[in-house]
Design a protein around this motif. Structure first.
Motif, PDB file in Angstrom:
ATOM      1  N   PRO A  20      21.707  54.969  57.120  1.00 22.42           N
ATOM      2  CA  PRO A  20      20.542  55.376  56.328  1.00 22.42           C
ATOM      3  C   PRO A  20      20.782  56.651  55.542  1.00 22.42           C
ATOM      4  CG  PRO A  20      20.179  55.800  58.664  1.00 22.42           C
ATOM      5  CD  PRO A  20      21.427  54.993  58.570  1.00 22.42           C
ATOM      6  N   ARG A  21      20.395  56.611  54.277  1.00 22.59           N
ATOM      7  CA  ARG A  21      20.509  57.798  53.429  1.00 22.59           C
ATOM      8  C   ARG A  21      19.397  58.802  53.726  1.00 22.59           C
ATOM      9  NH1 ARG A  21      21.930  53.919  49.338  1.00 22.59           N
ATOM     10  NH2 ARG A  21      23.999  54.355  48.482  1.00 22.59           N
ATOM     11  N   VAL A  26       9.953  49.801  62.321  1.00 21.92           N
ATOM     12  CA  VAL A  26      11.333  49.371  62.565  1.00 21.92           C
ATOM     13  C   VAL A  26      11.614  49.548  64.043  1.00 21.92           C
ATOM     14  CG1 VAL A  26      12.140  49.948  60.242  1.00 21.92           C
ATOM     15  CG2 VAL A  26      12.251  51.666  62.022  1.00 21.92           C
ATOM     16  N   GLU A  27      12.431  48.643  64.591  1.00 21.48           N
ATOM     17  CA  GLU A  27      12.746  48.700  66.020  1.00 21.48           C
ATOM     18  C   GLU A  27      14.063  49.428  66.261  1.00 21.48           C
ATOM     19  OE1 GLU A  27      12.662  44.745  67.509  1.00 21.48           O
ATOM     20  OE2 GLU A  27      10.550  44.426  67.042  1.00 21.48           O
ATOM     21  N   GLN A  28      15.090  49.002  65.561  1.00 23.64           N
ATOM     22  CA  GLN A  28      16.395  49.635  65.704  1.00 23.64           C
ATOM     23  C   GLN A  28      17.173  49.458  64.415  1.00 23.64           C
ATOM     24  OE1 GLN A  28      18.206  47.580  68.966  1.00 23.64           O
ATOM     25  NE2 GLN A  28      18.595  45.719  67.815  1.00 23.64           N
ATOM     26  N   LEU A  29      18.158  50.305  64.214  1.00 22.31           N
ATOM     27  CA  LEU A  29      18.932  50.259  62.979  1.00 22.31           C
ATOM     28  C   LEU A  29      19.628  48.918  62.822  1.00 22.31           C
ATOM     29  CD1 LEU A  29      20.539  53.829  63.000  1.00 22.31           C
ATOM     30  CD2 LEU A  29      18.501  53.051  61.774  1.00 22.31           C
ATOM     31  N   GLY A  30      19.491  48.312  61.651  1.00 20.45           N
ATOM     32  CA  GLY A  30      20.205  47.075  61.361  1.00 20.45           C
ATOM     33  C   GLY A  30      19.518  45.808  61.799  1.00 20.45           C
ATOM     34  N   SER A  31      18.418  45.896  62.556  1.00 22.67           N
ATOM     35  CA  SER A  31      17.775  44.679  63.058  1.00 22.67           C
ATOM     36  C   SER A  31      17.110  43.878  61.944  1.00 22.67           C
ATOM     37  CB  SER A  31      16.743  45.033  64.135  1.00 22.67           C
ATOM     38  OG  SER A  31      15.736  45.872  63.611  1.00 22.67           O
ATOM     39  N   GLY A  32      16.716  44.562  60.862  1.00 18.06           N
ATOM     40  CA  GLY A  32      16.037  43.867  59.769  1.00 18.06           C
ATOM     41  C   GLY A  32      16.908  42.841  59.073  1.00 18.06           C
ATOM     42  N   MET A  33      18.207  43.111  58.949  1.00 20.40           N
ATOM     43  CA  MET A  33      19.099  42.168  58.287  1.00 20.40           C
ATOM     44  C   MET A  33      19.148  40.838  59.029  1.00 20.40           C
ATOM     45  SD  MET A  33      20.986  41.463  55.763  1.00 20.40           S
ATOM     46  CE  MET A  33      21.129  43.082  54.987  1.00 20.40           C
ATOM     47  N   SER A  86      16.705  48.507  45.240  1.00 17.64           N
ATOM     48  CA  SER A  86      16.873  49.890  45.686  1.00 17.64           C
ATOM     49  C   SER A  86      18.062  50.484  44.941  1.00 17.64           C
ATOM     50  CB  SER A  86      17.091  49.960  47.204  1.00 17.64           C
ATOM     51  OG  SER A  86      18.238  49.223  47.587  1.00 17.64           O
ATOM     52  N   ILE A  87      17.931  51.744  44.566  1.00 11.40           N
ATOM     53  CA  ILE A  87      18.960  52.429  43.792  1.00 11.40           C
ATOM     54  C   ILE A  87      19.967  53.084  44.732  1.00 11.40           C
ATOM     55  CG2 ILE A  87      19.384  54.154  41.994  1.00 11.40           C
ATOM     56  CD1 ILE A  87      17.644  51.716  41.181  1.00 11.40           C
ATOM     57  N   GLY A  88      21.248  53.021  44.352  1.00 16.03           N
ATOM     58  CA  GLY A  88      22.271  53.711  45.132  1.00 16.03           C
ATOM     59  C   GLY A  88      23.412  52.847  45.625  1.00 16.03           C
ATOM     60  N   GLY A  89      23.211  51.533  45.691  1.00 22.15           N
ATOM     61  CA  GLY A  89      24.286  50.669  46.170  1.00 22.15           C
ATOM     62  C   GLY A  89      24.585  50.913  47.644  1.00 22.15           C
ATOM     63  N   LEU A  90      25.751  50.445  48.088  1.00 21.86           N
ATOM     64  CA  LEU A  90      26.148  50.640  49.485  1.00 21.86           C
ATOM     65  C   LEU A  90      26.593  52.083  49.712  1.00 21.86           C
ATOM     66  CD1 LEU A  90      28.221  47.391  50.208  1.00 21.86           C
ATOM     67  CD2 LEU A  90      25.860  47.873  50.877  1.00 21.86           C
ATOM     68  N   PRO A  91      26.234  52.686  50.853  1.00 16.98           N
ATOM     69  CA  PRO A  91      26.710  54.038  51.157  1.00 16.98           C
ATOM     70  C   PRO A  91      28.231  54.072  51.262  1.00 16.98           C
ATOM     71  CG  PRO A  91      24.909  53.397  52.623  1.00 16.98           C
ATOM     72  CD  PRO A  91      25.337  52.165  51.889  1.00 16.98           C
ATOM     73  N   ASP A 142      30.036  44.704  56.657  1.00 16.70           N
ATOM     74  CA  ASP A 142      29.274  45.568  57.566  1.00 16.70           C
ATOM     75  C   ASP A 142      27.784  45.498  57.231  1.00 16.70           C
ATOM     76  OD1 ASP A 142      31.546  46.405  58.867  1.00 16.70           O
ATOM     77  OD2 ASP A 142      31.776  48.226  57.658  1.00 16.70           O
ATOM     78  N   PHE A 143      27.482  45.496  55.943  1.00 15.84           N
ATOM     79  CA  PHE A 143      26.101  45.429  55.478  1.00 15.84           C
ATOM     80  C   PHE A 143      25.404  44.180  56.000  1.00 15.84           C
ATOM     81  CE2 PHE A 143      23.201  43.788  52.148  1.00 15.84           C
ATOM     82  CZ  PHE A 143      22.255  44.804  52.136  1.00 15.84           C
ATOM     83  N   PHE A 144      26.082  43.018  55.868  1.00 16.73           N
ATOM     84  CA  PHE A 144      25.468  41.764  56.304  1.00 16.73           C
ATOM     85  C   PHE A 144      25.466  41.600  57.817  1.00 16.73           C
ATOM     86  CE2 PHE A 144      26.388  40.278  51.862  1.00 16.73           C
ATOM     87  CZ  PHE A 144      25.073  40.037  51.527  1.00 16.73           C
TER      88      PHE A 144
END
Length: 208
Positions: free
Chosen positions: A59-60, A74-81, A39-44, A51-53
């Motif tokens: 979300p952009r 998706v269920e909630q923000l960050g759950s995928g990690m 994905s293009i853009g790196g960390l916000p 924080d990322f991990f």
């Protein structure tokens, strides 16, 4: 070829968090030994690597995120990690100034002959959690360290060169319990990857 749930989450993250401004699009690349999602853009701005991990999400593309939530992908923000790190280490991620890349190593390579030797029935298994070289492993009654999808891939690879094989022959050749062979073959047939032509005694397996 890899754990499906983490790859699914990584694909969703790639689509949701990509920086689409100026026409930049996510990149999916298939290699002989790995899948790479970029994905293009790196960390916000304001989001650290830790924080990322830890699943902190900024979300952009809020509208794209909303669409994914509306269709319950998706269920909630960050759950995928959390789902990704349950099966893989952090080192599958490469975080650059302008991109984030996730690399998933295949459990088996594309070369079926190198994956399963017709003489010894040995497998060269590449762990999806490390960058280590393939390690020869002989057949064992149970191989819980190999994923379900990898075992299905091994069954398909074996049947490609042994079209008249019985469940028992597959079980003995690959070191998989006979009942498990039957279960996975049923799933492969239902998924449209395999079919049986002829009766159970004299028929053959056809890879689709």
């Amino acid at each position: 070829m890899f754990e499906p749930v983490p790859v699914r989450e990584a694909v969703i993250n790639m689509l949701v968090h990509n920086q689409y401004i100026n026409g930049y699009t996510p990149v999916v690349e298939l290699f002989s030994d790995r899948l790479e999602l970029t994905s293009i853009g790196g960390l916000p701005d304001g989001l650290s690597v830790e924080d990322f991990f830890h699943g902190v999400s900024m979300p952009r593309n809020r509208e794209i995120m909303r669409v994914f939530r509306d269709v319950e992908m998706v269920e909630q923000l960050g759950s995928g990690m959390n789902r990704i790190l349950k099966d893989y280490d952090r080192n599958i991620f490469t975080i650059g100034d302008g991109y984030i890349r996730v690399t998933f190593k295949y459990v088996l390579g594309f070369d079926d002959q190198s994956a399963i030797s017709p003489r010894t029935n040995e497998q060269s298994v590449i762990s999806p959690r490390t960058n280590s070289k393939p390690v020869k492993q002989t057949n064992e009654p149970t191989r819980s360290h190999v994923s379900k999808e990898a075992l299905k891939a091994q069954i398909l690879s074996y049947l490609r060169n042994n079209q008249s094989a019985s469940y028992q022959e597959i079980s003995e050749a690959l070191g998989i319990v006979r009942s498990t062979v039957g279960k996975y073959i049923k799933e492969l047939v239902e998924a449209g990857l395999l079919k049986r032509e002829g009766n159970t005694r004299s028929g053959t397996w056809i890879i689709l």
